[in-house]
Design an enzyme around this catalytic site. Sequence first.
Site, PDB file in Angstrom:
ATOM      1  N   ASP A  85      -7.069   4.548  -4.402  1.00 57.39           N
ATOM      2  CA  ASP A  85      -7.706   4.409  -3.079  1.00 57.39           C
ATOM      3  C   ASP A  85      -8.291   5.798  -2.805  1.00 57.39           C
ATOM      4  O   ASP A  85      -8.522   6.567  -3.758  1.00 57.39           O
ATOM      5  CB  ASP A  85      -6.670   3.986  -2.016  1.00 57.39           C
ATOM      6  CG  ASP A  85      -7.314   3.593  -0.678  1.00 57.39           C
ATOM      7  OD1 ASP A  85      -7.803   2.465  -0.561  1.00 57.39           O
ATOM      8  OD2 ASP A  85      -7.364   4.428   0.251  1.00 57.39           O
TER       9      ASP A  85
ATOM     10  N   LYS B  41       0.867  -1.190   0.000  1.00 57.72           N
ATOM     11  CA  LYS B  41       0.000   0.000   0.000  1.00 57.72           C
ATOM     12  C   LYS B  41       0.893   1.226   0.000  1.00 57.72           C
ATOM     13  O   LYS B  41       2.046   1.165   0.438  1.00 57.72           O
ATOM     14  CB  LYS B  41      -0.888  -0.010   1.251  1.00 57.72           C
ATOM     15  CG  LYS B  41      -2.102   0.883   1.155  1.00 57.72           C
ATOM     16  CD  LYS B  41      -3.273   0.209   0.456  1.00 57.72           C
ATOM     17  CE  LYS B  41      -4.412   1.180   0.232  1.00 57.72           C
ATOM     18  NZ  LYS B  41      -5.624   0.505  -0.278  1.00 57.72           N
TER      19      LYS B  41
HETATM   20  P1  NDP Z   1     -12.780   8.131  -2.600  1.00 60.95           P
HETATM   21  O1  NDP Z   1     -11.703   9.102  -2.406  1.00 60.95           O
HETATM   22  O2  NDP Z   1     -13.327   7.915  -3.974  1.00 60.95           O
HETATM   23  O3  NDP Z   1     -14.002   8.470  -1.632  1.00 60.95           O
HETATM   24  C1  NDP Z   1     -13.832   8.536  -0.256  1.00 60.95           C
HETATM   25  C2  NDP Z   1     -15.129   8.988   0.368  1.00 60.95           C
HETATM   26  O4  NDP Z   1     -15.027   8.822   1.776  1.00 60.95           O
HETATM   27  C3  NDP Z   1     -15.443  10.444   0.109  1.00 60.95           C
HETATM   28  O5  NDP Z   1     -16.811  10.631   0.100  1.00 60.95           O
HETATM   29  C4  NDP Z   1     -14.800  11.117   1.320  1.00 60.95           C
HETATM   30  O6  NDP Z   1     -15.367  12.375   1.664  1.00 60.95           O
HETATM   31  C5  NDP Z   1     -15.088  10.115   2.411  1.00 60.95           C
HETATM   32  N1  NDP Z   1     -14.048  10.218   3.438  1.00 60.95           N
HETATM   33  C6  NDP Z   1     -12.726   9.955   3.291  1.00 60.95           C
HETATM   34  N2  NDP Z   1     -12.075  10.202   4.430  1.00 60.95           N
HETATM   35  C7  NDP Z   1     -13.002  10.620   5.298  1.00 60.95           C
HETATM   36  C8  NDP Z   1     -12.965  10.993   6.649  1.00 60.95           C
HETATM   37  N3  NDP Z   1     -11.804  11.013   7.326  1.00 60.95           N
HETATM   38  N4  NDP Z   1     -14.137  11.346   7.244  1.00 60.95           N
HETATM   39  C9  NDP Z   1     -15.305  11.321   6.567  1.00 60.95           C
HETATM   40  N5  NDP Z   1     -15.399  10.970   5.271  1.00 60.95           N
HETATM   41  C10 NDP Z   1     -14.276  10.621   4.658  1.00 60.95           C
HETATM   42  O7  NDP Z   1     -12.214   6.734  -2.001  1.00 60.95           O
HETATM   43  P2  NDP Z   1     -12.721   5.264  -2.272  1.00 60.95           P
HETATM   44  O8  NDP Z   1     -14.183   5.237  -2.480  1.00 60.95           O
HETATM   45  O9  NDP Z   1     -11.832   4.661  -3.291  1.00 60.95           O
HETATM   46  O10 NDP Z   1     -12.356   4.529  -0.899  1.00 60.95           O
HETATM   47  C11 NDP Z   1     -13.266   4.459   0.196  1.00 60.95           C
HETATM   48  C12 NDP Z   1     -12.838   3.344   1.138  1.00 60.95           C
HETATM   49  O11 NDP Z   1     -12.841   2.089   0.432  1.00 60.95           O
HETATM   50  C13 NDP Z   1     -11.446   3.460   1.730  1.00 60.95           C
HETATM   51  O12 NDP Z   1     -11.435   2.910   3.028  1.00 60.95           O
HETATM   52  C14 NDP Z   1     -10.606   2.583   0.818  1.00 60.95           C
HETATM   53  O13 NDP Z   1      -9.428   2.132   1.445  1.00 60.95           O
HETATM   54  C15 NDP Z   1     -11.577   1.449   0.576  1.00 60.95           C
HETATM   55  N6  NDP Z   1     -11.308   0.635  -0.598  1.00 60.95           N
HETATM   56  C16 NDP Z   1     -11.227   1.200  -1.848  1.00 60.95           C
HETATM   57  C17 NDP Z   1     -11.002   0.418  -2.943  1.00 60.95           C
HETATM   58  C18 NDP Z   1     -11.029   0.967  -4.318  1.00 60.95           C
HETATM   59  O14 NDP Z   1     -11.019   0.153  -5.272  1.00 60.95           O
HETATM   60  N7  NDP Z   1     -11.109   2.268  -4.533  1.00 60.95           N
HETATM   61  C19 NDP Z   1     -10.739  -1.045  -2.802  1.00 60.95           C
HETATM   62  C20 NDP Z   1     -10.947  -1.546  -1.460  1.00 60.95           C
HETATM   63  C21 NDP Z   1     -11.192  -0.717  -0.407  1.00 60.95           C
HETATM   64  P3  NDP Z   1     -14.506  13.715   1.480  1.00 60.95           P
HETATM   65  O15 NDP Z   1     -14.454  13.906  -0.011  1.00 60.95           O
HETATM   66  O16 NDP Z   1     -15.253  14.765   2.203  1.00 60.95           O
HETATM   67  O17 NDP Z   1     -13.144  13.436   2.070  1.00 60.95           O
END
Ligand code: NDP
Length: 452
Positions: free
Chosen positions: A172, A132
């Site tokens: 991510d 990662k």
């Molecule tokens: P994105 O950046 O596309 O979206 C993240 C979302 O989560 C946004 O809406 C963001 O809001 C919110 N968010 C992030 N950090 C915080 C926080 N500290 N508090 C509140 N809201 C938060 O990321 P992904 O959708 O790709 O990833 C989401 C999760 O899924 C993560 O845990 C990631 O590790 C996991 N994941 C992702 C994969 C992938 O293929 N993309 C694969 C497996 C797991 P804001 O914009 O306001 O920060």
Amino acid sequence: MTTRSETQTTLDHLLTEIEHRNPAQPEFHQAAHEVLETLAPVVAARPEYAEPGLIERLVEPERQVIFRVPWQDDQGRVRVNRGFRVEFNSALGPYKGGLRFHPSVNLGVIKFLGFEQIFKNALTGLGIGGGKGGSDFDPHGRSDAEVMRFCQSFMTELYRHIGEHTDVPAGDIGVGGREIGYLFGQYRRITNRWEAGVLTGKGQGWGGSLIRPEATGYGNVLFAAAMLRERGEDLEGQTAVVSGSGNVAIYTIEKLTALGANAITCSDSSGYVVDEKGIDLDLLKQIKEVERGRVDAYAERRGASARFVPGGRVWEVPADLALPSATQNELDEADAEALIRNGVKAVSEGANMPTTPEAVHLLQKAGVAFGPGKAANAGGVAVSALEMAQNHARTSWTATRVEEELTHIMNDIHTTCHETAERYGAPGDYVTGANIAGFERVADAMLAQGVI
Ligand code: NDP
């Protein structure tokens, strides 16, 4: 033969040592506890796993790289961020795992994610190790040109550590198609190689796989459906709360809707939206993917069915299913109590480690089906591995073929976790099942490959 309780004592000592050796990394400690606290039955039953040094090697990354990322903002001011890549375990294949760009990123966060990734990747049954990376860079509010300059600087250091047979990053939090494009462009320029398999999550038409953007969210819904099937239910007519509004959340909502469930929430760090009619995905995608705006804009434009709750958490909204899809530790004990009070049937983790250990315990005690991220959200990395396979063969598969493979993989992961939990005396406990099944595959490869 060692008993389970003797084995647990040994594992507990090791956990204490991990905390001493890795100070100020609470997320990594949490992830190590979550795994090691479930391994006693398998380590007690199979003496080869008690071999001194095996688990000690598993919790120590093979390599950790930290580097400076200087870049210029649109005003010409020099900014300096920190870049990370943790190459945790390559017993099963090249290191594989995403890059996260978020101000909360530090070494402990990347180590927790890399550690989880080892077991998740093993569960897919594909040949990928765990890694990662990321940076404390915050892309929010940055222009495309600033994001491009940052990505170019980040890759100017990272390129020497990665490669299609070495380490294959993906997206991510904060890293989507735009960032992967800039990163790939810089890698190609520096190395003068068209090495498609060095990054996954690429765009259609230049090496990306169909269904990769959808895969994590779709896969999580398929996992939730499998857990419900096990209990004689299906998704049709169920109400679901989803947190986040990024890649995982959007495609979770899309698949839930396609399978007849009603997804009524989404969120970001400013608060959440509840929409009784079900989230309108076209509007959400327009706001989040095109305008890169905030979720309150959704409520403003959607009309009477939707409202924005500033600072709130979606878990207070009554629903049959909960699919946390934002970030780590976003669902705590109080949230779990609210979900249980409102009769939730299943919680399936789209995000990595979104549920605190206390909340997991409460949900499991209340009989809620609980799908841990390393199993439930493995669809994303699985399709990344399929993207690597397509790149290697210089071909591209149809969306139907990729989705069939994804469905097959998610159902297999569900069956593996379910059967493994039963075999080790914890029926219905997907946390134990996922940890033990992932551990067995990695540990067997490590033992076969000697002390390295
Ligand atoms: P994105 O950046 O596309 O979206 C993240 C979302 O989560 C946004 O809406 C963001 O809001 C919110 N968010 C992030 N950090 C915080 C926080 N500290 N508090 C509140 N809201 C938060 O990321 P992904 O959708 O790709 O990833 C989401 C999760 O899924 C993560 O845990 C990631 O590790 C996991 N994941 C992702 C994969 C992938 O293929 N993309 C694969 C497996 C797991 P804001 O914009 O306001 O920060």
